[in-house]
Design an enzyme around this catalytic site. Structure first.
Site, PDB file in Angstrom:
ATOM      1  N   HIS A  18       8.707  -0.195  -0.208  1.00  0.00           N
ATOM      2  CA  HIS A  18       9.011   0.188   1.169  1.00  0.00           C
ATOM      3  C   HIS A  18       9.432   1.657   1.238  1.00  0.00           C
ATOM      4  O   HIS A  18       9.117   2.356   2.196  1.00  0.00           O
ATOM      5  CB  HIS A  18      10.146  -0.687   1.736  1.00  0.00           C
ATOM      6  CG  HIS A  18       9.757  -2.125   1.933  1.00  0.00           C
ATOM      7  ND1 HIS A  18       9.619  -2.696   3.169  1.00  0.00           N
ATOM      8  CD2 HIS A  18       9.452  -3.103   1.042  1.00  0.00           C
ATOM      9  CE1 HIS A  18       9.256  -3.964   3.035  1.00  0.00           C
ATOM     10  NE2 HIS A  18       9.158  -4.232   1.749  1.00  0.00           N
ATOM     11  N   ASP A 116      10.884   0.820   9.168  1.00  0.00           N
ATOM     12  CA  ASP A 116      10.301  -0.266   8.390  1.00  0.00           C
ATOM     13  C   ASP A 116      10.234  -1.532   9.264  1.00  0.00           C
ATOM     14  O   ASP A 116      11.126  -1.780  10.084  1.00  0.00           O
ATOM     15  CB  ASP A 116      11.201  -0.522   7.172  1.00  0.00           C
ATOM     16  CG  ASP A 116      10.516  -1.356   6.124  1.00  0.00           C
ATOM     17  OD1 ASP A 116       9.682  -0.805   5.401  1.00  0.00           O
ATOM     18  OD2 ASP A 116      10.806  -2.570   6.030  1.00  0.00           O
ATOM     19  N   GLN A 338       3.257   6.930 -11.109  1.00  0.00           N
ATOM     20  CA  GLN A 338       1.981   6.195 -11.044  1.00  0.00           C
ATOM     21  C   GLN A 338       0.870   6.992 -10.364  1.00  0.00           C
ATOM     22  O   GLN A 338      -0.274   6.967 -10.787  1.00  0.00           O
ATOM     23  CB  GLN A 338       2.200   4.862 -10.313  1.00  0.00           C
ATOM     24  CG  GLN A 338       0.912   4.106 -10.069  1.00  0.00           C
ATOM     25  CD  GLN A 338       1.140   2.679  -9.687  1.00  0.00           C
ATOM     26  OE1 GLN A 338       1.735   1.912 -10.443  1.00  0.00           O
ATOM     27  NE2 GLN A 338       0.671   2.281  -8.522  1.00  0.00           N
ATOM     28  N   TRP A 356       0.333  -3.199  -2.091  1.00  0.00           N
ATOM     29  CA  TRP A 356      -0.525  -2.392  -1.217  1.00  0.00           C
ATOM     30  C   TRP A 356      -0.448  -0.900  -1.507  1.00  0.00           C
ATOM     31  O   TRP A 356      -1.449  -0.187  -1.434  1.00  0.00           O
ATOM     32  CB  TRP A 356      -0.219  -2.687   0.250  1.00  0.00           C
ATOM     33  CG  TRP A 356      -1.201  -2.031   1.160  1.00  0.00           C
ATOM     34  CD1 TRP A 356      -0.945  -1.067   2.079  1.00  0.00           C
ATOM     35  CD2 TRP A 356      -2.626  -2.260   1.223  1.00  0.00           C
ATOM     36  NE1 TRP A 356      -2.109  -0.683   2.716  1.00  0.00           N
ATOM     37  CE2 TRP A 356      -3.154  -1.399   2.211  1.00  0.00           C
ATOM     38  CE3 TRP A 356      -3.498  -3.105   0.534  1.00  0.00           C
ATOM     39  CZ2 TRP A 356      -4.511  -1.369   2.517  1.00  0.00           C
ATOM     40  CZ3 TRP A 356      -4.851  -3.064   0.839  1.00  0.00           C
ATOM     41  CH2 TRP A 356      -5.337  -2.201   1.822  1.00  0.00           C
ATOM     42  N   SER A 358       0.005   0.457  -4.386  1.00  0.00           N
ATOM     43  CA  SER A 358      -0.797   0.664  -5.591  1.00  0.00           C
ATOM     44  C   SER A 358      -2.288   0.675  -5.242  1.00  0.00           C
ATOM     45  O   SER A 358      -3.049   1.498  -5.756  1.00  0.00           O
ATOM     46  CB  SER A 358      -0.527  -0.437  -6.620  1.00  0.00           C
ATOM     47  OG  SER A 358       0.815  -0.353  -7.055  1.00  0.00           O
ATOM     48  N   ASP A 377       2.314 -10.773  -0.185  1.00  0.00           N
ATOM     49  CA  ASP A 377       1.034 -10.416   0.451  1.00  0.00           C
ATOM     50  C   ASP A 377      -0.095 -10.170  -0.559  1.00  0.00           C
ATOM     51  O   ASP A 377      -1.219  -9.843  -0.189  1.00  0.00           O
ATOM     52  CB  ASP A 377       1.219  -9.152   1.319  1.00  0.00           C
ATOM     53  CG  ASP A 377       1.833  -7.984   0.545  1.00  0.00           C
ATOM     54  OD1 ASP A 377       2.104  -8.132  -0.660  1.00  0.00           O
ATOM     55  OD2 ASP A 377       2.059  -6.922   1.151  1.00  0.00           O
TER      56      ASP A 377
HETATM   57 BR1  BUP Z   1       6.710   0.092 -11.587  1.00  0.00          BR
HETATM   58  C1  BUP Z   1       6.288   1.717 -10.794  1.00  0.00           C
HETATM   59  N1  BUP Z   1       6.151   4.073 -10.961  1.00  0.00           N
HETATM   60  O1  BUP Z   1       6.858   2.898 -12.730  1.00  0.00           O
HETATM   61  P1  BUP Z   1       3.537  -1.544  -4.485  1.00  0.00           P
HETATM   62  C2  BUP Z   1       5.861   1.796  -9.499  1.00  0.00           C
HETATM   63  N2  BUP Z   1       5.601   3.016  -8.945  1.00  0.00           N
HETATM   64  O2  BUP Z   1       5.445   5.281  -9.219  1.00  0.00           O
HETATM   65  P2  BUP Z   1       5.755  -3.308  -5.136  1.00  0.00           P
HETATM   66  C3  BUP Z   1       5.714   4.164  -9.674  1.00  0.00           C
HETATM   67  O3  BUP Z   1       5.962   2.123  -6.783  1.00  0.00           O
HETATM   68  P3  BUP Z   1       5.289  -5.686  -3.709  1.00  0.00           P
HETATM   69  C4  BUP Z   1       6.458   2.900 -11.558  1.00  0.00           C
HETATM   70  O4  BUP Z   1       3.047   4.010  -7.424  1.00  0.00           O
HETATM   71  C5  BUP Z   1       3.840   2.372  -5.809  1.00  0.00           C
HETATM   72  O5  BUP Z   1       3.852   3.476  -4.958  1.00  0.00           O
HETATM   73  C6  BUP Z   1       3.792   2.843  -7.256  1.00  0.00           C
HETATM   74  O6  BUP Z   1       4.542  -0.333  -4.606  1.00  0.00           O
HETATM   75  C7  BUP Z   1       5.244   3.113  -7.523  1.00  0.00           C
HETATM   76  O7  BUP Z   1       4.236  -2.751  -5.143  1.00  0.00           O
HETATM   77  C8  BUP Z   1       5.182   1.661  -5.708  1.00  0.00           C
HETATM   78  O8  BUP Z   1       2.319  -1.284  -5.252  1.00  0.00           O
HETATM   79  C9  BUP Z   1       5.044   0.161  -5.806  1.00  0.00           C
HETATM   80  O9  BUP Z   1       3.344  -1.789  -3.038  1.00  0.00           O
HETATM   81  O10 BUP Z   1       5.565  -4.826  -4.994  1.00  0.00           O
HETATM   82  O11 BUP Z   1       6.493  -2.798  -3.975  1.00  0.00           O
HETATM   83  O12 BUP Z   1       6.330  -3.071  -6.447  1.00  0.00           O
HETATM   84  O13 BUP Z   1       3.837  -5.977  -3.746  1.00  0.00           O
HETATM   85  O14 BUP Z   1       6.145  -6.889  -3.911  1.00  0.00           O
HETATM   86  O15 BUP Z   1       5.672  -4.883  -2.516  1.00  0.00           O
END
Ligand code: BUP
Length: 458
Positions: A18, A116, A338, A356, A358, A377
Site C-alpha cells: 500500500h 488508500d 525490486q 499487483w 510486482s 487478490d
Molecule cells: Br519483499 C520486497 N523489495 O524486498 P506487492 C518487496 N519490494 O522492493 P505485497 C521490494 O514491495 P500483497 C523487497 O517491488 C513491490 O513494490 C515490490 O507489493 C516491493 O505485494 C512491493 O507486489 C510489494 O503488491 O503483497 O504487498 O507484498 O499481494 O498481499 O499486497
C-alpha cells in the site's frame, strides 16, 4: 508553496504493497507541479515501511511531512489476527478521532486528498464536511477493484448465489470470475477482512475518482465496464494511471552480481513483503530452483512481519544447498530494490506471488511471470496476467499451505518460463504498451493523471 499549484495530501495504507504506490503517486504529483503533503502513519508494522518513509523524505525534501500518530492497535482476535489488517483497523479508527484537526491546519488549504481504499469509510465523512475532494488510490488490478466495489451486492441476504449455486461469480460487465479465484475469507462476512472491505466499498461511490495502477491496454474491457456504468452505475470515474513511475532510490547491492550474468538468463524469485512460506515449501522451492538449472536471485522471507524474521538462511536451506548453488544463485534475506532488479537486463523471468505492484513493475520492464498466488487478490491477478498473455499460472499449486509443491514440479515450470519464446515476445509487447501509456502528453496513463491535476488547478 506557491499560490497557483494545487496542494494535495497523500494518505497511504498499511504494508509496503500500500505504501509503495502511494509514495510513487506522491512523487509523480510533485514532479507534475503539485504541492504535496505525505501523511506519515506512525508507528508502521514493518521495518521496511519506516525505513522507506525516512529514505523517501530525505530524497524528496520538498514533499511536506505530516506525522500521523495513530491510536493503539487492538490485540489479535479470532476474526482478525493479521498484523497488517490490525493496523488497517487502527488507522481507520484514528482517522475518525485525529485526522480532522491535522487536515484543517494544512496551509495552503488542501485541494484534494489521494487516499488508500482502506480509509474510505472513515475519511469520506470528514472530507465531505471539509469540502475536500477524495481520490481513492486502488492498489489492486481493475478486475479485483470491480469485485471489491460489487462485494456489498454479492454478500447480502438477497444474493444466495455468491459461493453457493454456481462455479462463478457474476459481476455485470465482466467475464465471470471462477469461484476458485475469490479470496476464501470473502465467503465469511464475519471476518474482519470481509466486513472491512464491504464497509469501505460502500463509500467508493462518494469518491471524486478512483486511481488504478494499471493501463488501458492491460485491462481494456474491465476499465470500459467500470467507466460506462456496467459494473455499478454510481461509481466515480476510474482513472488508469499506471504503471506508476518508480521513485528515486539508492542502487541495491544485488546489482553487481547481476552485472556478471548473461542477458535474460536469471530468474528472480520474490513473494512480496507480507507472504511467508512454510519451511518445507521453502526447501522444495530451493530444490526446484537448483533443478531448473537457471541462475537465480531469490528474496526469502520466513515470517509475515520482517521485524520478526530472525531465521538464518543456512538454517532454512542448509549449508550444503548454499554450497552447491554458490556460483549460480543468490539467496537474500533482506529488503531489495525490486524495481531495479526487474529493470536489470540479466533478469529473464519472475516467480512471483502476483502482488499487483510486482506485476505492474514486471510489466514496466517486460519480465514474464510464473505466478504463484497465495492469498487475497492474487488469484484474480494471476488470471489477469494470464489473459494478458504476460505469464503462466499453475492453478493446482493451491493458495499455499494446502500441499507442499515438490521441487521437481517447480524446476520444470521455471525451466518452461525461462525458455518460452512466445511468452517472452508478448512480455516485450507489454513493456512497449506500458511505455506508451506513460509517454508524455499522449500516453493514456499520463493524460489521465494530468487531467486530474488540471481539474485541481481550477
Ligand atoms: Br519483499 C520486497 N523489495 O524486498 P506487492 C518487496 N519490494 O522492493 P505485497 C521490494 O514491495 P500483497 C523487497 O517491488 C513491490 O513494490 C515490490 O507489493 C516491493 O505485494 C512491493 O507486489 C510489494 O503488491 O503483497 O504487498 O507484498 O499481494 O498481499 O499486497
Amino acid at each position: 508553496f506557491s499560490g497557483k499549484s494545487p496542494h494535495v495530501a497523500v494518505l497511504p495504507g498499511a504494508g509496503m504493497g500500500h505504501l509503495t504506490p502511494a509514495l510513487r503517486l506522491a512523487a509523480m504529483l510533485s514532479s507534475r507541479g503539485c504541492l504535496v503533503t505525505l501523511i506519515a502513519v506512525k508507528p508502521t508494522v514493518s521495518a521496511a515501511e519506516s525505513t522507506t518513509i525516512s529514505n523517501f523524505f530525505s530524497t524528496y525534501p520538498h514533499i511536506n511531512r505530516l506525522d500521523f500518530e495513530i491510536l493503539p492497535r487492538k490485540p489479535p482476535s479470532s476474526t482478525n489476527d493479521d498484523p497488517f489488517f490490525i493496523q488497517f483497523e487502527a488507522i481507520s479508527r484514528s482517522v475518525v478521532h485525529l485526522l480532522k484537526p491535522l487536515l484543517l491546519s494544512s496551509s495552503p488549504p488542501l485541494s484534494a486528498i489521494f487516499s488508500d481504499f482502506t480509509v474510505s469509510m472513515t475519511l469520506t465523512p470528514i472530507l465531505e464536511e471539509l469540502c475536500i475532494p477524495n481520490y481513492v488510490l486502488s492498489i489492486t488490478c481493475a478486475r479485483f477493484l470491480s469485485l471489491l466495489a460489487y462485494l456489498p451486492h454479492l454478500i447480502n441476504e438477497n444474493s444466495p448465489k455468491f459461493g453457493e449455486s454456481d462455479d462463478y461469480v457474476h459481476i455485470p460487465g465482466l467475464s465471470p470470475l471462477p469461484l476458485s479465484t475469490i479470496p476464501p475469507p470473502f465467503f465469511n462476512p464475519t471476518l474482519f477482512f470481509t466486513s472491512f472491505a464491504i464497509s469501505n466499498a460502500l463509500f467508493l461511490p462518494k469518491a471524486k475518482g478512483i486511481l488504478v495502477n494499471t493501463f488501458e491496454r492491460f485491462e481494456p474491457d474491465t476499465l470500459a465496464a467500470l467507466n460506462n456504468g456496467r459494473v455499478l452505475s454510481n461509481l466515480p470515474p476510474v482513472h488508469p494511471i499506471g504503471p506508476l513511475e518508480p521513485y528515486k532510490l539508492e542502487k541495491g547491492e544485488q546489482l553487481s552480481w547481476l552485472d556478471d550474468q548473461s542477458v535474460i538468463s536469471v530468474v528472480y524469485v520474490c513473494f512480496g513483503n507480507r507472504t511467508a512460506m512454510s519451511k518445507d515449501q521453502i526447501r522444495e522451492l530451493g530444490d526446484g530452483l537448483e533443478r531448473s538449472g537457471c541462475p537465480f536471485l531469490w528474496v526469502l522471507k520466513s515470517s509475515k512481519v520482517d521485524k520478526e524474521d530472525t531465521e538464518e538462511i543456512e538454517d532454512l536451506l542448509g549449508d550444503s544447498f548454499l554450497e552447491r548453488i554458490k556460483n549460480r544463485g543468490i539467496v537474500v534475506k533482506a529488503w531489495v530494490n525490486q524495481e531495479q532488479i526487474l529493470a536489470h537486463p540479466a533478469i529473464g523471468g519472475f516467480v512471483s506471488h502476483a502482488g499487483w505492484n510486482s506485476v505492474m513493475e514486471a510489466a514496466r520492464y517486460g519480465v514474464p511471470l510464473l505466478a504463484w498466488p497465495l492469498h487475497g487478490d492474487q488469484r484474480v491477478i494471476s488470471e489477469v496476467v494470464e489473459n494478458a498473455g504476460f505469464g503462466v499460472w499453475v492453478r493446482d499449486w493451491g493458495w499455499g499451505g494446502e500441499r507442499v509443491v515438490k521441487g521437481e514440479e517447480i524446476g520444470e515450470k521455471v525451466k518452461q518460463l525461462m525458455s518460452d519464446e512466445k511468452l517472452r515476445n508478448r512480455a516485450m509487447e507489454v513493456e512497449e504498451e506500458a511505455r506508451k501509456a506513460c509517454q508524455d502528453a499522449n500516453g493514456s496513463s499520463e493524460k489521465a493523471l494530468m487531467g486530474i491535476i488540471e481539474t485541481l488547478r481550477l
